[in-house]
Design an enzyme around this catalytic site. Sequence first.
Site, PDB file in Angstrom:
ATOM      1  N   CYS A 285     -42.873 -13.080 -26.806  1.00 26.49           N
ATOM      2  CA  CYS A 285     -44.169 -13.760 -26.821  1.00 26.49           C
ATOM      3  C   CYS A 285     -45.131 -12.994 -25.923  1.00 26.49           C
ATOM      4  O   CYS A 285     -44.816 -12.700 -24.767  1.00 26.49           O
ATOM      5  CB  CYS A 285     -43.983 -15.182 -26.297  1.00 26.49           C
ATOM      6  SG  CYS A 285     -45.534 -16.061 -26.056  1.00 26.49           S
TER       7      CYS A 285
ATOM      8  N   CYS B  56     -46.103 -15.282 -22.723  1.00 27.95           N
ATOM      9  CA  CYS B  56     -45.178 -15.678 -21.650  1.00 27.95           C
ATOM     10  C   CYS B  56     -43.931 -14.815 -21.565  1.00 27.95           C
ATOM     11  O   CYS B  56     -43.092 -15.040 -20.693  1.00 27.95           O
ATOM     12  CB  CYS B  56     -44.768 -17.141 -21.807  1.00 27.95           C
ATOM     13  SG  CYS B  56     -43.540 -17.413 -23.097  1.00 27.95           S
TER      14      CYS B  56
ATOM     15  N   CYS C 256     -46.519  -8.922 -47.126  1.00 26.09           N
ATOM     16  CA  CYS C 256     -47.570  -9.936 -47.030  1.00 26.09           C
ATOM     17  C   CYS C 256     -48.665  -9.503 -46.066  1.00 26.09           C
ATOM     18  O   CYS C 256     -49.691 -10.167 -45.949  1.00 26.09           O
ATOM     19  CB  CYS C 256     -46.984 -11.289 -46.605  1.00 26.09           C
ATOM     20  SG  CYS C 256     -46.430 -11.356 -44.899  1.00 26.09           S
TER      21      CYS C 256
ATOM     22  N   CYS D  27     -44.436 -20.644 -29.848  1.00 26.79           N
ATOM     23  CA  CYS D  27     -43.468 -20.291 -28.815  1.00 26.79           C
ATOM     24  C   CYS D  27     -43.022 -21.581 -28.130  1.00 26.79           C
ATOM     25  O   CYS D  27     -43.862 -22.357 -27.667  1.00 26.79           O
ATOM     26  CB  CYS D  27     -44.113 -19.351 -27.798  1.00 26.79           C
ATOM     27  SG  CYS D  27     -43.087 -19.051 -26.356  1.00 26.79           S
TER      28      CYS D  27
ATOM     29  N   CYS E 237     -44.087 -21.640 -24.131  1.00 27.74           N
ATOM     30  CA  CYS E 237     -45.453 -21.812 -23.625  1.00 27.74           C
ATOM     31  C   CYS E 237     -46.379 -22.491 -24.641  1.00 27.74           C
ATOM     32  O   CYS E 237     -47.542 -22.751 -24.317  1.00 27.74           O
ATOM     33  CB  CYS E 237     -46.039 -20.473 -23.190  1.00 27.74           C
ATOM     34  SG  CYS E 237     -46.469 -19.371 -24.547  1.00 27.74           S
TER      35      CYS E 237
ATOM     36  N   HIS F 219     -49.485 -20.179 -30.246  1.00 28.51           N
ATOM     37  CA  HIS F 219     -49.372 -20.015 -31.697  1.00 28.51           C
ATOM     38  C   HIS F 219     -48.867 -18.615 -32.034  1.00 28.51           C
ATOM     39  O   HIS F 219     -49.371 -17.627 -31.515  1.00 28.51           O
ATOM     40  CB  HIS F 219     -50.755 -20.234 -32.319  1.00 28.51           C
ATOM     41  CG  HIS F 219     -50.800 -19.966 -33.790  1.00 28.51           C
ATOM     42  ND1 HIS F 219     -50.348 -20.880 -34.718  1.00 28.51           N
ATOM     43  CD2 HIS F 219     -51.239 -18.906 -34.507  1.00 28.51           C
ATOM     44  CE1 HIS F 219     -50.517 -20.389 -35.949  1.00 28.51           C
ATOM     45  NE2 HIS F 219     -51.054 -19.190 -35.845  1.00 28.51           N
TER      46      HIS F 219
ATOM     47  N   HIS G 145     -46.860 -18.700 -39.087  1.00 31.90           N
ATOM     48  CA  HIS G 145     -46.325 -19.782 -39.911  1.00 31.90           C
ATOM     49  C   HIS G 145     -44.994 -19.354 -40.504  1.00 31.90           C
ATOM     50  O   HIS G 145     -44.702 -18.165 -40.589  1.00 31.90           O
ATOM     51  CB  HIS G 145     -47.304 -20.133 -41.040  1.00 31.90           C
ATOM     52  CG  HIS G 145     -48.537 -20.842 -40.566  1.00 31.90           C
ATOM     53  ND1 HIS G 145     -49.647 -20.157 -40.110  1.00 31.90           N
ATOM     54  CD2 HIS G 145     -48.827 -22.154 -40.437  1.00 31.90           C
ATOM     55  CE1 HIS G 145     -50.569 -21.042 -39.736  1.00 31.90           C
ATOM     56  NE2 HIS G 145     -50.104 -22.260 -39.923  1.00 31.90           N
TER      57      HIS G 145
ATOM     58  N   ASP H 192     -40.113 -18.732 -48.785  1.00 28.85           N
ATOM     59  CA  ASP H 192     -40.322 -17.980 -50.026  1.00 28.85           C
ATOM     60  C   ASP H 192     -39.724 -16.577 -49.969  1.00 28.85           C
ATOM     61  O   ASP H 192     -40.239 -15.646 -50.571  1.00 28.85           O
ATOM     62  CB  ASP H 192     -41.822 -17.891 -50.337  1.00 28.85           C
ATOM     63  CG  ASP H 192     -42.604 -17.167 -49.232  1.00 28.85           C
ATOM     64  OD1 ASP H 192     -41.975 -16.729 -48.239  1.00 28.85           O
ATOM     65  OD2 ASP H 192     -43.829 -17.048 -49.367  1.00 28.85           O
TER      66      ASP H 192
ATOM     67  N   ARG I 158     -39.357 -16.895 -44.294  1.00 24.91           N
ATOM     68  CA  ARG I 158     -40.237 -15.797 -43.883  1.00 24.91           C
ATOM     69  C   ARG I 158     -41.082 -16.279 -42.712  1.00 24.91           C
ATOM     70  O   ARG I 158     -42.018 -17.045 -42.889  1.00 24.91           O
ATOM     71  CB  ARG I 158     -41.133 -15.378 -45.052  1.00 24.91           C
ATOM     72  CG  ARG I 158     -42.234 -14.388 -44.675  1.00 24.91           C
ATOM     73  CD  ARG I 158     -42.924 -13.829 -45.907  1.00 24.91           C
ATOM     74  NE  ARG I 158     -43.606 -14.870 -46.694  1.00 24.91           N
ATOM     75  CZ  ARG I 158     -44.907 -15.185 -46.573  1.00 24.91           C
ATOM     76  NH1 ARG I 158     -45.672 -14.570 -45.707  1.00 24.91           N
ATOM     77  NH2 ARG I 158     -45.432 -16.127 -47.330  1.00 24.91           N
TER      78      ARG I 158
ATOM     79  N   CYS J 126     -43.795 -15.523 -40.671  1.00 22.42           N
ATOM     80  CA  CYS J 126     -44.941 -14.640 -40.849  1.00 22.42           C
ATOM     81  C   CYS J 126     -45.745 -14.672 -39.551  1.00 22.42           C
ATOM     82  O   CYS J 126     -46.417 -15.655 -39.254  1.00 22.42           O
ATOM     83  CB  CYS J 126     -45.740 -15.185 -42.033  1.00 22.42           C
ATOM     84  SG  CYS J 126     -47.187 -14.236 -42.424  1.00 22.42           S
TER      85      CYS J 126
HETATM   86 ZN    ZN Z   1     -44.722 -17.972 -25.105  1.00 21.19          ZN
END
Ligand code: ZN
Length: 132
Positions: free
Chosen positions: A48, A51, A66, A97, A100, A103, A106, A110, A119, A121
């Site tokens: 991440c 963090c 993709c 994550c 922390c 974001h 997603h 599929d 997947r 992504c």
């Molecule tokens: Zn994090």
Amino acid sequence: MTYKISKSDQEWREQLSRQEYAVLRQAGTERAWTGELLDEKRTGVYRCRACDAELFRSDTKFDSHCGWPSFYSPLAGDAVELIEDRSLGMVRTEVRCATCGSHLGHVFDDAPQTPTGDRYCMNSVSLTFEEG
Ligand SMILES: [Zn+2]
């Protein structure tokens, strides 16, 4: 949900670049095919960017075509948090994550060509790569 690492909005703004903040803390999405980790093929671990928690290993990364780095499984089930996301008129599963709350991207089911069919992504700017 209480996260092990919790910072104020101001602290995140100071730590992260403008683009990192927009993705990690405001659930933004980097433009497809622009991420620096898209074609990363070396063996190593993905952390991440906010963090440093270990999230994915290179052996689960695959070519999903993709436009974003894709993995079929997180390093451990509790490394990420999955949240239903009903924004943009779609029902998707957001991946954050678990350490922390930032974001990451997603997850979609599929990818039948992978062992899990999933997947993950991810945005390159949400991750750092460490070879080894
Ligand atoms: Zn994090």
